[in-house]
Design a protein around this motif. Structure first.
Motif, PDB file in Angstrom:
ATOM      1  N   PHE A  80       0.836  -1.199   0.000  1.00 44.17           N
ATOM      2  CA  PHE A  80       0.000   0.000   0.000  1.00 44.17           C
ATOM      3  C   PHE A  80       0.872   1.251   0.000  1.00 44.17           C
ATOM      4  CE2 PHE A  80      -4.712  -0.348   1.290  1.00 44.17           C
ATOM      5  CZ  PHE A  80      -4.936  -1.322   0.334  1.00 44.17           C
ATOM      6  N   ALA A  81       1.931   1.245   0.818  1.00 50.14           N
ATOM      7  CA  ALA A  81       2.823   2.404   0.881  1.00 50.14           C
ATOM      8  C   ALA A  81       3.541   2.621  -0.456  1.00 50.14           C
ATOM      9  CB  ALA A  81       3.831   2.223   2.006  1.00 50.14           C
ATOM     10  N   LEU A  82       3.979   1.517  -1.082  1.00 51.97           N
ATOM     11  CA  LEU A  82       4.639   1.621  -2.388  1.00 51.97           C
ATOM     12  C   LEU A  82       3.685   2.164  -3.439  1.00 51.97           C
ATOM     13  CD1 LEU A  82       6.617  -1.751  -2.405  1.00 51.97           C
ATOM     14  CD2 LEU A  82       7.642   0.540  -2.494  1.00 51.97           C
ATOM     15  N   LEU A  83       2.449   1.678  -3.444  1.00 51.42           N
ATOM     16  CA  LEU A  83       1.462   2.152  -4.407  1.00 51.42           C
ATOM     17  C   LEU A  83       1.201   3.645  -4.232  1.00 51.42           C
ATOM     18  CD1 LEU A  83      -0.999  -0.877  -4.254  1.00 51.42           C
ATOM     19  CD2 LEU A  83       0.224  -0.115  -6.293  1.00 51.42           C
ATOM     20  N   GLN A  84       1.079   4.070  -2.982  1.00 52.01           N
ATOM     21  CA  GLN A  84       0.845   5.493  -2.725  1.00 52.01           C
ATOM     22  C   GLN A  84       2.042   6.335  -3.175  1.00 52.01           C
ATOM     23  OE1 GLN A  84      -0.010   5.042   1.465  1.00 52.01           O
ATOM     24  NE2 GLN A  84      -2.211   5.303   1.155  1.00 52.01           N
ATOM     25  N   GLU A  85       3.253   5.853  -2.891  1.00 49.92           N
ATOM     26  CA  GLU A  85       4.453   6.583  -3.298  1.00 49.92           C
ATOM     27  C   GLU A  85       4.576   6.631  -4.822  1.00 49.92           C
ATOM     28  OE1 GLU A  85       9.235   6.783  -2.142  1.00 49.92           O
ATOM     29  OE2 GLU A  85       7.917   5.288  -1.209  1.00 49.92           O
ATOM     30  N   ALA A  86       4.027   5.610  -5.485  1.00 46.94           N
ATOM     31  CA  ALA A  86       4.061   5.561  -6.946  1.00 46.94           C
ATOM     32  C   ALA A  86       2.972   6.416  -7.585  1.00 46.94           C
ATOM     33  CB  ALA A  86       3.922   4.114  -7.424  1.00 46.94           C
ATOM     34  N   GLY A  87       2.108   7.027  -6.768  1.00 47.67           N
ATOM     35  CA  GLY A  87       1.084   7.911  -7.304  1.00 47.67           C
ATOM     36  C   GLY A  87      -0.288   7.279  -7.453  1.00 47.67           C
ATOM     37  N   MET A  88      -0.510   6.136  -6.803  1.00 46.51           N
ATOM     38  CA  MET A  88      -1.799   5.456  -6.865  1.00 46.51           C
ATOM     39  C   MET A  88      -2.560   5.641  -5.556  1.00 46.51           C
ATOM     40  SD  MET A  88      -1.896   4.067  -9.916  1.00 46.51           S
ATOM     41  CE  MET A  88      -3.261   2.900  -9.742  1.00 46.51           C
ATOM     42  N   GLU A  89      -3.862   5.419  -5.603  1.00 49.17           N
ATOM     43  CA  GLU A  89      -4.708   5.444  -4.406  1.00 49.17           C
ATOM     44  C   GLU A  89      -5.242   4.037  -4.159  1.00 49.17           C
ATOM     45  OE1 GLU A  89      -7.826   8.294  -4.883  1.00 49.17           O
ATOM     46  OE2 GLU A  89      -6.475  10.024  -4.765  1.00 49.17           O
TER      47      GLU A  89
END
Length: 246
Positions: A202-211
């Motif tokens: 989840f943290a990686l996805l958020q850092e990659a610009g995803m929700e």
């Protein structure tokens, strides 16, 4: 762009490419998992894009990227549901297998031996949906890889990403059980140290610009010899859904 393809990981799947469509071969776990994965994927896509799964071609008009497509186990059902499918894999030996099976099935699927980064560099038009199944634990740089996938999505697009949790249970089940006891996969297929916890993903996805909008467990029952979805048990296999902000 710097490629996130891990040559050592790709070599593992090159060696197994001919067996993609053998339900009793080295990809038996994915064949067994197939209906459960499809249930999650189709439900998420239908909900995000307001599609009726009872329609003949509910995903008509959606452009879908199946990254790490292998022999096409997910690309084919997505095409049957009406999506325009591009399937890509860094393991080149898988692509002819996927192309031949699609032709036998009468399906028009655009299979390519390439990577997420190469698609960006080639100016690939954005996708509505990206299927990113059992790939992130095999790449050299998960954040860079997920960022590349995010760039391939249109605003409002959906990415479904599955992987394996990292804990003592996942080591026993995915490494000891699947590779050494059941011999479903060759030894060394997975590296436990590269597994990713749900919070980390989840943290990686958020850092990659995803929700991130959902995470669900994929649970194997050795008694019924079947897989099911679980909102509570994400201890080994799990799948997530995330949306690119508009």
């Amino acid at each position: 762009m710097t490629s996130t393809v891990d040559a050592a990981e790709i070599a593992k799947f090159q060696a197994m490419a001919a067996e993609w469509w053998d339900p009793n071969g080295k990809f038996k776990p994915l064949h067994m998992l197939g209906p459960c994965r499809l249930d999650y994927i189709t439900t998420q896509i239908a909900g995000e894009f307001d599609r009726d799964l009872d329609d003949a071609a509910p995903f008509s008009g959606l452009r879908l990227l199946d990254i790490g497509c292998g022999g096409g186990l997910l690309s084919e059902p997505m095409a049957r549901l009406g999506a325009t499918v591009v399937g890509v894999d860094a393991a080149g030996d898988s692509i002819p297998v996927a192309q031949a099976h699609a032709a036998q099935s009468g399906l028009a699927i655009d299979y390519r031996h390439t990577s997420a980064e190469a698609l960006i560099e080639a100016g690939e038009p954005p996708f509505d949906v990206i299927l990113n199944m059992e790939v992130v634990e095999h790449v050299a740089d998960p954040l860079a890889y997920l960022t590349a996938c995010q760039r391939l999505l249109r605003p409002g697009g959906l990415m479904i990403c599955s992987t394996i949790n990292r804990n003592p249970k996942s080591y026993l089940v995915a490494i000891v059980g699947a590779e050494r006891v059941m011999r479903w996969l060759p030894r060394g297929t997975h590296d436990w140290a590269k597994f990713i916890t749900p919070d980390e993903l989840f943290a990686l996805l958020q850092e990659a610009g995803m929700e991130p909008v959902d995470r669900t467990g994929l649970v194997f029952d050795p008694v019924t010899w079947s897989w099911s979805l679980s909102e509570r048990d994400l201890s080994v296999n799990y799948v997530t859904a995330s949306v690119k902000p508009v």
